[in-house]
Design a protein around this motif. Structure first.
Motif, PDB file in Angstrom:
ATOM      1  N   ASP A  94       0.826  -1.209   0.000  1.00 26.23           N
ATOM      2  CA  ASP A  94       0.000   0.000   0.000  1.00 26.23           C
ATOM      3  C   ASP A  94       0.855   1.251   0.000  1.00 26.23           C
ATOM      4  O   ASP A  94       0.577   2.211  -0.734  1.00 26.23           O
ATOM      5  CB  ASP A  94      -0.942   0.003   1.209  1.00 26.23           C
ATOM      6  CG  ASP A  94      -2.051  -1.027   1.080  1.00 26.23           C
ATOM      7  OD1 ASP A  94      -2.286  -1.491  -0.043  1.00 26.23           O
ATOM      8  OD2 ASP A  94      -2.665  -1.365   2.106  1.00 26.23           O
ATOM      9  N   ALA A  95       1.915   1.266   0.810  1.00 20.62           N
ATOM     10  CA  ALA A  95       2.797   2.431   0.850  1.00 20.62           C
ATOM     11  C   ALA A  95       3.507   2.613  -0.483  1.00 20.62           C
ATOM     12  O   ALA A  95       3.674   3.750  -0.966  1.00 20.62           O
ATOM     13  CB  ALA A  95       3.814   2.262   1.985  1.00 20.62           C
ATOM     14  N   ARG A  96       3.920   1.511  -1.103  1.00 22.70           N
ATOM     15  CA  ARG A  96       4.597   1.590  -2.397  1.00 22.70           C
ATOM     16  C   ARG A  96       3.664   2.160  -3.459  1.00 22.70           C
ATOM     17  O   ARG A  96       4.057   3.014  -4.270  1.00 22.70           O
ATOM     18  CB  ARG A  96       5.091   0.208  -2.814  1.00 22.70           C
ATOM     19  CG  ARG A  96       5.853   0.185  -4.145  1.00 22.70           C
ATOM     20  CD  ARG A  96       6.186  -1.242  -4.553  1.00 22.70           C
ATOM     21  NE  ARG A  96       7.160  -1.833  -3.675  1.00 22.70           N
ATOM     22  CZ  ARG A  96       8.479  -1.738  -3.828  1.00 22.70           C
ATOM     23  NH1 ARG A  96       8.965  -1.026  -4.833  1.00 22.70           N
ATOM     24  NH2 ARG A  96       9.308  -2.337  -3.002  1.00 22.70           N
ATOM     25  N   LEU A  97       2.415   1.708  -3.460  1.00 23.42           N
ATOM     26  CA  LEU A  97       1.462   2.178  -4.457  1.00 23.42           C
ATOM     27  C   LEU A  97       1.105   3.647  -4.234  1.00 23.42           C
ATOM     28  O   LEU A  97       0.913   4.392  -5.203  1.00 23.42           O
ATOM     29  CB  LEU A  97       0.203   1.315  -4.438  1.00 23.42           C
ATOM     30  CG  LEU A  97       0.399  -0.156  -4.849  1.00 23.42           C
ATOM     31  CD1 LEU A  97      -0.934  -0.894  -4.829  1.00 23.42           C
ATOM     32  CD2 LEU A  97       1.052  -0.270  -6.214  1.00 23.42           C
ATOM     33  N   ARG A  98       1.017   4.061  -2.972  1.00 23.41           N
ATOM     34  CA  ARG A  98       0.754   5.484  -2.698  1.00 23.41           C
ATOM     35  C   ARG A  98       1.912   6.343  -3.198  1.00 23.41           C
ATOM     36  O   ARG A  98       1.695   7.437  -3.751  1.00 23.41           O
ATOM     37  CB  ARG A  98       0.539   5.705  -1.204  1.00 23.41           C
ATOM     38  CG  ARG A  98      -0.803   5.202  -0.677  1.00 23.41           C
ATOM     39  CD  ARG A  98      -1.104   5.779   0.695  1.00 23.41           C
ATOM     40  NE  ARG A  98      -0.095   5.412   1.667  1.00 23.41           N
ATOM     41  CZ  ARG A  98      -0.140   4.305   2.418  1.00 23.41           C
ATOM     42  NH1 ARG A  98      -1.162   3.464   2.292  1.00 23.41           N
ATOM     43  NH2 ARG A  98       0.809   4.042   3.302  1.00 23.41           N
ATOM     44  N   HIS A  99       3.136   5.851  -3.014  1.00 23.96           N
ATOM     45  CA  HIS A  99       4.306   6.596  -3.495  1.00 23.96           C
ATOM     46  C   HIS A  99       4.293   6.691  -5.021  1.00 23.96           C
ATOM     47  O   HIS A  99       4.568   7.762  -5.588  1.00 23.96           O
ATOM     48  CB  HIS A  99       5.576   5.906  -3.012  1.00 23.96           C
ATOM     49  CG  HIS A  99       6.846   6.521  -3.541  1.00 23.96           C
ATOM     50  ND1 HIS A  99       7.251   7.798  -3.210  1.00 23.96           N
ATOM     51  CD2 HIS A  99       7.783   6.038  -4.408  1.00 23.96           C
ATOM     52  CE1 HIS A  99       8.392   8.072  -3.820  1.00 23.96           C
ATOM     53  NE2 HIS A  99       8.728   7.027  -4.562  1.00 23.96           N
ATOM     54  N   LEU A 100       3.964   5.585  -5.673  1.00 22.81           N
ATOM     55  CA  LEU A 100       3.878   5.597  -7.131  1.00 22.81           C
ATOM     56  C   LEU A 100       2.861   6.628  -7.608  1.00 22.81           C
ATOM     57  O   LEU A 100       3.119   7.398  -8.533  1.00 22.81           O
ATOM     58  CB  LEU A 100       3.466   4.221  -7.648  1.00 22.81           C
ATOM     59  CG  LEU A 100       4.552   3.184  -7.882  1.00 22.81           C
ATOM     60  CD1 LEU A 100       3.920   1.898  -8.386  1.00 22.81           C
ATOM     61  CD2 LEU A 100       5.577   3.685  -8.885  1.00 22.81           C
ATOM     62  N   ALA A 101       1.684   6.618  -7.001  1.00 22.35           N
ATOM     63  CA  ALA A 101       0.628   7.552  -7.387  1.00 22.35           C
ATOM     64  C   ALA A 101       1.083   8.989  -7.194  1.00 22.35           C
ATOM     65  O   ALA A 101       0.789   9.869  -8.016  1.00 22.35           O
ATOM     66  CB  ALA A 101      -0.630   7.274  -6.575  1.00 22.35           C
ATOM     67  N   GLN A 102       1.800   9.248  -6.107  1.00 21.72           N
ATOM     68  CA  GLN A 102       2.273  10.607  -5.838  1.00 21.72           C
ATOM     69  C   GLN A 102       3.320  11.045  -6.865  1.00 21.72           C
ATOM     70  O   GLN A 102       3.284  12.170  -7.379  1.00 21.72           O
ATOM     71  CB  GLN A 102       2.848  10.668  -4.419  1.00 21.72           C
ATOM     72  CG  GLN A 102       3.130  12.070  -3.917  1.00 21.72           C
ATOM     73  CD  GLN A 102       4.578  12.489  -4.139  1.00 21.72           C
ATOM     74  OE1 GLN A 102       5.453  11.653  -4.307  1.00 21.72           O
ATOM     75  NE2 GLN A 102       4.810  13.792  -4.133  1.00 21.72           N
ATOM     76  N   VAL A 103       4.227  10.125  -7.229  1.00 21.95           N
ATOM     77  CA  VAL A 103       5.277  10.464  -8.194  1.00 21.95           C
ATOM     78  C   VAL A 103       4.665  10.687  -9.579  1.00 21.95           C
ATOM     79  O   VAL A 103       4.941  11.694 -10.244  1.00 21.95           O
ATOM     80  CB  VAL A 103       6.345   9.352  -8.243  1.00 21.95           C
ATOM     81  CG1 VAL A 103       7.300   9.578  -9.417  1.00 21.95           C
ATOM     82  CG2 VAL A 103       7.117   9.306  -6.936  1.00 21.95           C
ATOM     83  N   ILE A 104       3.841   9.758 -10.022  1.00 23.93           N
ATOM     84  CA  ILE A 104       3.260   9.884 -11.358  1.00 23.93           C
ATOM     85  C   ILE A 104       2.337  11.093 -11.438  1.00 23.93           C
ATOM     86  O   ILE A 104       2.328  11.828 -12.430  1.00 23.93           O
ATOM     87  CB  ILE A 104       2.507   8.590 -11.732  1.00 23.93           C
ATOM     88  CG1 ILE A 104       3.514   7.437 -11.896  1.00 23.93           C
ATOM     89  CG2 ILE A 104       1.704   8.773 -13.024  1.00 23.93           C
ATOM     90  CD1 ILE A 104       2.888   6.088 -12.145  1.00 23.93           C
ATOM     91  N   GLY A 105       1.566  11.336 -10.370  1.00 26.60           N
ATOM     92  CA  GLY A 105       0.664  12.483 -10.362  1.00 26.60           C
ATOM     93  C   GLY A 105       1.383  13.813 -10.399  1.00 26.60           C
ATOM     94  O   GLY A 105       0.907  14.778 -11.013  1.00 26.60           O
ATOM     95  N   SER A 106       2.553  13.884  -9.765  1.00 26.63           N
ATOM     96  CA  SER A 106       3.271  15.160  -9.702  1.00 26.63           C
ATOM     97  C   SER A 106       4.289  15.340 -10.817  1.00 26.63           C
ATOM     98  O   SER A 106       4.735  16.463 -11.073  1.00 26.63           O
ATOM     99  CB  SER A 106       3.996  15.278  -8.351  1.00 26.63           C
ATOM    100  OG  SER A 106       4.959  14.244  -8.198  1.00 26.63           O
ATOM    101  N   CYS A 107       4.634  14.257 -11.519  1.00 26.97           N
ATOM    102  CA  CYS A 107       5.699  14.325 -12.527  1.00 26.97           C
ATOM    103  C   CYS A 107       5.189  14.183 -13.958  1.00 26.97           C
ATOM    104  O   CYS A 107       5.990  14.143 -14.892  1.00 26.97           O
ATOM    105  CB  CYS A 107       6.757  13.249 -12.260  1.00 26.97           C
ATOM    106  SG  CYS A 107       7.614  13.450 -10.677  1.00 26.97           S
TER     107      CYS A 107
END
Length: 432
Positions: A94-107
């Motif tokens: 879950d933490a990994r997927l939240r990080h992915l979403a944050q990176v892709i959403g902001s980049c």
């Protein structure tokens, strides 16, 4: 939003969102599973530093700006071919997927839509693979917004997948993509008519009955045409369909059969996923009350209609990356010039009226069904491209809706085909 691809599902052994650990691990050393325009591998996910964030954003943008694709994390590759299993730590997924979403959403801008699927090792559920599935986007072009790690002459940062590599869109490419974004809500009904008319204009002179199926996507796709893709599509079309020749036309591929045959086939497959297929219907001549006419067997018409729907939808989804709804039109005409958009009447004789009837089990006797002849009949339906391309129950339903409307113009209440419907309900995809 689930990403679907006939090519990848055949290669991987199942839908992307349903893959098992074994199916992914068995890709190692399989040359057919080499990286391609819709498939990429990463041995690990490093999206914590600027370089890793830029690489991840570039990967998902390149798929979204092209036909969509799948990124499998946890497989090393050598010259593009999966070479070794490099399992990821999936303890805190879950933490990994939240990080992915944050990176892709902001980049990425606009943010790229994707789905993430952890694939756990059944012997050690803490380890496994991570699959990112990115559908083709109707909101493109998507840009990488992170500062470039390396100095580059490329001021524009819009990646797109090209074969097994990632290229950067030129200024012209970007302008074209923006134009498509803002015009794709245009009247799809007019696009349908344009595609239909263009196909009719390409027919050789004929006075024989034709079945015409045309479809166009609600949101256009994009099938790039170059030397590599043309050869691949040409081989696939000739191998799977009834065509003998494939050539390139204006923003489309044009496939044809031998013009001398009664059931001449003419198909135009457009870059945006639209398509039109005109099929010569096998007919027999009969006499009633002193009048000769052509008639086609109702089962032959229904079978041909279903096959045309399925294969045109497969083109839209698998070559042009279309997702969502397709607008579909089917038409029956006793000759091309009877179509409202058709060519003028050719100087060919004889010209017979057209009916829909049935041939008995032995193929020797006509069983009358039509109460009237009909020079032209049409029907329309809207359906999800996956439902049509998957070849199951929903395809049968769409076929039935169109076929019923077509045969009602001949005075026939419905075009029932219980054997095919039963096969589809049982989950069979080969309905022929």
């Amino acid at each position: 939003m689930a990403f679907r691809s006939r090519r990848l599902e055949a290669l991987l052994g199942g839908r992307v969102d349903q893959l098992t650990y074994k199916q992914v691990a068995e890709l190692v050393n399989v040359e057919e599973a080499a990286e391609a325009e819709d498939l990429d591998y990463k041995r690990e996910l490093t999206a914590s530093d600027p370089k890793g964030k830029e690489e991840l954003a570039k990967d998902v943008c390149s798929f979204a700006n092209h036909i969509g694709g799948v990124l499998i994390i946890g497989l090393a590759e050598a010259r593009g071919v999966p070479s070794k299993v490099m399992e990821l730590d999936l303890v805190d997924t879950d933490a990994r997927l939240r990080h992915l979403a944050q990176v892709i959403g902001s980049c990425t801008a606009p943010p790229v839509r994707y789905e993430a699927y952890p694939v756990r090792n059944p012997e050690d559920p803490k380890q496994g693979f991570l699959i990112l599935a990115v559908p083709r986007s109707s909101y493109g072009p998507h840009a990488v917004t992170t500062p470039p790690v390396k100095a580059s002459e490329k001021a524009l940062r819009y990646p797109r997948r090209t074969g097994s590599r990632t290229d950067w869109l030129t200024e012209t490419d970007v302008a074209t993509a923006y134009h498509r974004r803002f015009t794709e809500a245009a009247d799809r009904g007019q696009r349908l008519l344009d595609v239909e008319k263009a196909a009719l204009a390409g027919l050789p002179a004929s006075n024989m009955p034709k079945l015409l199926v045309t479809m166009t996507p609600e949101v256009p796709g994009d099938m790039p045409i170059n030397h590599e893709s043309f050869e691949r599509h040409r081989r696939d079309i000739i191998q799977r369909l009834l065509f003998e020749r494939v050539r390139i036309g204006s923003r489309r591929l044009i496939a044809t059969s031998d013009e001398r045959t009664m059931n001449y086939q003419h198909c135009e497959l457009h870059r945006d996923g639209s398509g039109a297929w005109i099929s010569g219907i096998p007919v027999q001549m009969a006499m009633s009350e002193g009048t000769e006419f052509n008639y086609a067997d109702i089962n032959v018409v229904v079978d041909e209609l279903q096959n045309m729907l399925e294969l045109l939808a497969a083109h839209a989804r698998d070559r042009a990356g279309v997702s969502g709804t397709m607008l579909v039109k089917a038409a029956l005409c006793e000759a091309p010039h009877r179509h409202p958009l058709g060519p003028g009447r050719p100087h060919l004789n004889p010209m017979l009226t057209f009916r829909i009837d049935q041939t008995d089990h032995y193929g020797t006797r006509r069983l009358p069904l039509s109460t009237q002849s009909c020079p032209y009949a049409d029907a329309e339906v809207a359906a999800l491209v996956d439902d049509l391309a998957d070849g199951g129950t929903e395809l049968v339903k769409a076929t039935a809706l169109l076929a019923d409307e077509l045969v009602q113009a001949f005075g026939i209440p419905e075009a029932a085909f219980p054997a095919r419907a039963a096969a589809a309900s049982a989950g069979r995809h080969d309905l022929s």
